[in-house]
Each structure stands twice: as structure tokens, then as C-alpha cells.
Motif scaffolding. Structure first.
Motif, short mmCIF file in Angstrom:
data_model
loop_
_atom_site.label_atom_id
_atom_site.label_comp_id
_atom_site.label_asym_id
_atom_site.label_seq_id
_atom_site.Cartn_x
_atom_site.Cartn_y
_atom_site.Cartn_z
N TYR A 87 0.79 -1.23 0.11
CA TYR A 87 -0.11 -0.12 -0.07
C TYR A 87 0.98 0.92 0.15
CZ TYR A 87 -4.16 -2.58 1.12
OH TYR A 87 -5.36 -3.27 1.15
N TYR A 88 2.23 1.25 0.07
CA TYR A 88 2.77 2.78 0.36
C TYR A 88 2.64 3.42 -0.81
CZ TYR A 88 7.53 4.58 1.75
OH TYR A 88 7.63 5.75 2.12
N ASN A 89 2.67 3.14 -1.45
CA ASN A 89 3.19 3.92 -3.00
C ASN A 89 1.27 4.59 -2.80
OD1 ASN A 89 5.21 4.26 -4.34
ND2 ASN A 89 4.18 1.98 -5.32
N SER A 90 0.78 4.17 -2.28
CA SER A 90 -0.83 4.95 -2.17
C SER A 90 -1.14 5.97 -0.59
CB SER A 90 -1.84 4.26 -2.14
OG SER A 90 -1.82 2.70 -1.25
N PHE A 91 0.16 6.03 0.33
CA PHE A 91 0.62 6.85 1.20
C PHE A 91 0.51 8.02 1.10
CE2 PHE A 91 1.28 2.82 3.76
CZ PHE A 91 0.33 2.11 3.96
N THR A 92 -0.27 8.86 2.00
CA THR A 92 0.29 10.63 1.85
C THR A 92 1.19 10.44 2.09
OG1 THR A 92 -0.63 11.13 4.23
CG2 THR A 92 -2.11 11.28 1.79
N VAL A 133 3.43 12.44 13.74
CA VAL A 133 2.70 12.69 12.75
C VAL A 133 1.89 13.07 13.56
CG1 VAL A 133 2.84 11.83 10.92
CG2 VAL A 133 2.08 10.50 12.38
N ALA A 134 0.12 13.14 13.34
CA ALA A 134 -1.10 13.93 14.44
C ALA A 134 -1.73 11.88 14.55
CB ALA A 134 -2.44 14.30 14.06
N PRO A 135 -2.05 11.87 15.41
CA PRO A 135 -3.08 10.77 15.84
C PRO A 135 -4.19 10.85 15.22
CG PRO A 135 -3.29 12.45 18.31
CD PRO A 135 -2.33 12.81 16.89
N SER A 136 -4.93 11.42 14.30
CA SER A 136 -5.47 11.16 13.35
C SER A 136 -4.92 10.48 12.34
CB SER A 136 -6.51 12.28 13.16
OG SER A 136 -5.38 13.71 12.79
N THR A 137 -3.67 11.08 11.92
CA THR A 137 -3.31 10.67 10.73
C THR A 137 -3.23 9.37 10.76
OG1 THR A 137 -2.04 12.34 10.82
CG2 THR A 137 -1.31 10.43 9.00
N VAL A 138 -2.53 8.81 11.95
CA VAL A 138 -2.55 7.10 12.32
C VAL A 138 -4.01 6.45 12.73
CG1 VAL A 138 -1.97 5.51 13.97
CG2 VAL A 138 -0.84 7.92 14.23
N THR A 139 -3.90 7.03 12.57
CA THR A 139 -5.35 6.23 12.89
C THR A 139 -6.83 6.32 11.12
OG1 THR A 139 -6.72 6.83 14.68
CG2 THR A 139 -8.81 6.00 13.23
N ARG A 140 -5.92 7.10 10.31
CA ARG A 140 -6.22 6.93 9.26
C ARG A 140 -5.16 6.07 7.70
NH1 ARG A 140 -6.08 12.22 7.90
NH2 ARG A 140 -4.09 12.34 6.91
N PHE A 141 -4.26 5.70 8.39
CA PHE A 141 -3.76 4.74 8.08
C PHE A 141 -3.37 3.73 8.64
CE2 PHE A 141 0.74 3.31 7.26
CZ PHE A 141 0.80 2.11 8.12
N VAL A 142 -4.45 3.26 9.77
CA VAL A 142 -4.52 1.92 10.04
C VAL A 142 -6.13 1.80 9.44
CG1 VAL A 142 -6.12 0.87 12.01
CG2 VAL A 142 -3.68 2.29 12.56
N HIS A 143 -6.64 2.34 8.62
CA HIS A 143 -7.98 2.13 8.21
C HIS A 143 -7.87 2.17 6.50
CE1 HIS A 143 -10.90 4.03 11.08
NE2 HIS A 143 -10.54 2.68 11.62
#
Length: 280
Positions: free
Chosen positions: A10-15, A46-56
Motif C-alpha cells: 500500500y506504500y505508494n498510495s500513502f500520503t 504525525v497527528a494521532p488522527s493520521t495514524v487512525t487514517r493509516f490503520v483504516h
């Protein structure tokens, strides 16, 4: 698909921010399994919300689900380390140091994949139960006997027979007011699962100590206390899995003592007095 493989695909699709998280996890998997969402966010910058988005984005339902999957990656490293230990047997210093490292690692991983609330819930069920039925054979019998002896010294009534056939018969007597504690690293031991299934049909609650994953035993249990997948099911001997299981047993026992509200030394007085009479 394991966690690190997902991250790679999924790496290439990450921000840009998500890639910082991916890079940190890939480079520090053993540290990541010990962190909370906020801890990982701080470590990756990063922000905690970014981690949540990353997990999803990795298609996990929660951060804890991702972390448990990551533990399985760490487990593979543990198994590889064990194979290296066998190859380095001629060097006693290396053998001892790596062995101690793996014991520490497997106990820490056991904590990482089991929430403390699970131990408390299991202890609460054991505390309320009229009888505790134990099921476990082979190497697991050592784990069972250790917990049985600890609980009996705290005046908890326990029933166990090392013979699997008798264990199955005991299951017939287990009822809604009792609890079963089943120990099987593989989770597929026929004698154990048959006994557990019968006790469950009688309305008995089931607590399982088994390896992480979907197995027959984990599906039957009401509460699973997982052991990291540190050894193959078809292992020559239980080594690191045994330490993890005993570690879980000790945590259960300490929480049981704490919940009982009794003074352990006082409760052991009668037991010790009776033993002294044997020496007269």
C-alpha cells in the motif's frame, strides 16, 4: 497477508505523513507493538488522527488489530532467532544470551497481544466459579498443574486429571456454575477440545490459554489468553511457548490474589501446618 506485507503493497498510495508512519513501523516493528496510537504518532512525527487514517487504509478495523497482526511478524523473527541459537550451540555465551533475550521477548509479546482487561475478566469468572475444571495434556499439563496448585493454595476448588480420557469424563460433570481453563498451544488437541465442547454444552464458561490465531479451541472459548506464535505446532519440545504460558499463568494468579482481597500468607497457614505434620 501480514502487516509488513500490507504496508509494502500500500506504500505508494500513502500520503507523505502516512509514509512516515509506514517507514517507522517497517524499521522498528518490535518497538511499534509496544506503542499506543499516541505513542506511534509521536514517534513518527504525525497527528494521532493520521495514524487512525493509516490503520483504516490498511483495511484494519482498529489500531489494536493492526498491532496484533504486527506481533505475528515479530514472532517470525523470534523463531528465526531460535534457529540461530541451535546453530550457535558451540558458543555458550551466545547461546545463553540469545536464550534469555528470547524469553524476555516472548513474555513482552504475550503482554502486547492480551489486554489487561482480559486477565481481569478471566479472574472474575474463576473467582465466582464453584469449581475450576482444567484440561490439558502433554507439555500443557505442566502449565495446568502450575496454575492448579497456585489456585488450590488460595482455597479454590480445582479438578484436573493428566489422563485425557478422564478429563473428558470430568467435562460431563462441569456445569453453569463452574469454569473450564483449557491449555493447548496448538489449539487443535482433540482430547482437550472434546472436553471443552462438552463442558460448554453444559453451560460452563471456558477460558483458553493458546497460541494466537483462529483454532478450534479459540473458537470454543469465551475468553482467550493468547501466546505468541513462537514455535511450530509440530515442535520437538515446548521451550519459548512454555515460558509465555507460565507468564500468563502468573499474571492470572497475581490478579486472582488481588481480587480475592485476602492475605495470601494467612490463607496458607492451614496448608503449611498440615504439611508440617507429615514430618512429625
Amino acid at each position: 497477508m501480514n502487516c509488513l506485507t500490507r504496508i509494502s503493497q500500500y506504500y505508494n498510495s500513502f500520503t507523505k505523513a502516512e509514509r512516515r508512519i509506514a517507514d517507522y513501523i517497517t524499521q522498528n516493528p518490535e518497538q511499534t507493538v509496544k506503542l499506543s496510537i499516541y505513542g506511534l504518532a509521536s514517534a513518527a512525527g504525525v497527528a494521532p488522527s493520521t495514524v487512525t487514517r493509516f490503520v483504516h487504509n490498511l483495511e484494519y478495523k482498529s489500531f489494536n488489530e493492526m498491532r496484533i497482526e504486527l506481533v505475528r511478524n515479530v514472532d517470525v523473527k523470534t523463531v528465526n532467532d531460535f534457529n540461530e541459537i541451535l546453530q550457535w550451540g558451540n558458543n555458550k555465551d551466545d547461546l545463553n544470551q540469545h536464550f534469555l533475550h528470547n524469553i524476555t521477548s516472548v513474555c513482552q509479546e504475550a503482554l502486547n497481544i492480551n489486554r489487561l482487561e482480559k486477565f481481569r475478566e478471566a479472574v472474575s469468572i474463576i473467582h465466582r466459579a464453584k469449581l475450576v475444571y482444567f484440561f490439558g495434556i502433554g507439555a500443557s499439563s505442566l502449565i495446568v498443574q502450575d496454575l492448579q496448585q497456585k489456585l488450590m493454595k488460595m482455597h479454590k476448588c480445582c479438578i484436573y486429571n493428566i489422563d485425557g480420557n478422564f478429563g473428558t469424563q470430568n467435562a460431563i460433570m462441569a456445569g453453569p456454575d463452574d469454569v473450564v481453563v483449557a491449555v493447548s498451544y496448538s489449539g487443535i488437541t482433540r482430547e482437550v477440545n472434546l472436553a471443552v465442547q462438552r463442558a460448554k454444552e453444559n453451560g460452563c464458561k471456558v477460558i483458553a490459554i493458546t497460541r494466537y490465531g483462529h483454532t478450534t479451541l479459540s473458537e470454543l472459548a469465551d475468553i482467550c489468553l493468547f501466546v505468541p506464535n513462537v514455535e511450530q505446532v509440530t515442535k520437538v519440545a515446548a521451550i519459548f511457548s512454555r515460558y509465555a504460558q507460565l507468564f500468563i499463568v502468573d499474571i492470572l494468579f497475581l490478579n486472582f490474589v488481588n481480587e480475592s482481597g485476602e492475605d495470601p500468607a494467612k490463607m496458607l497457614t492451614d496448608y503449611r501446618s498440615l504439611l508440617l505434620r507429615l514430618k512429625e
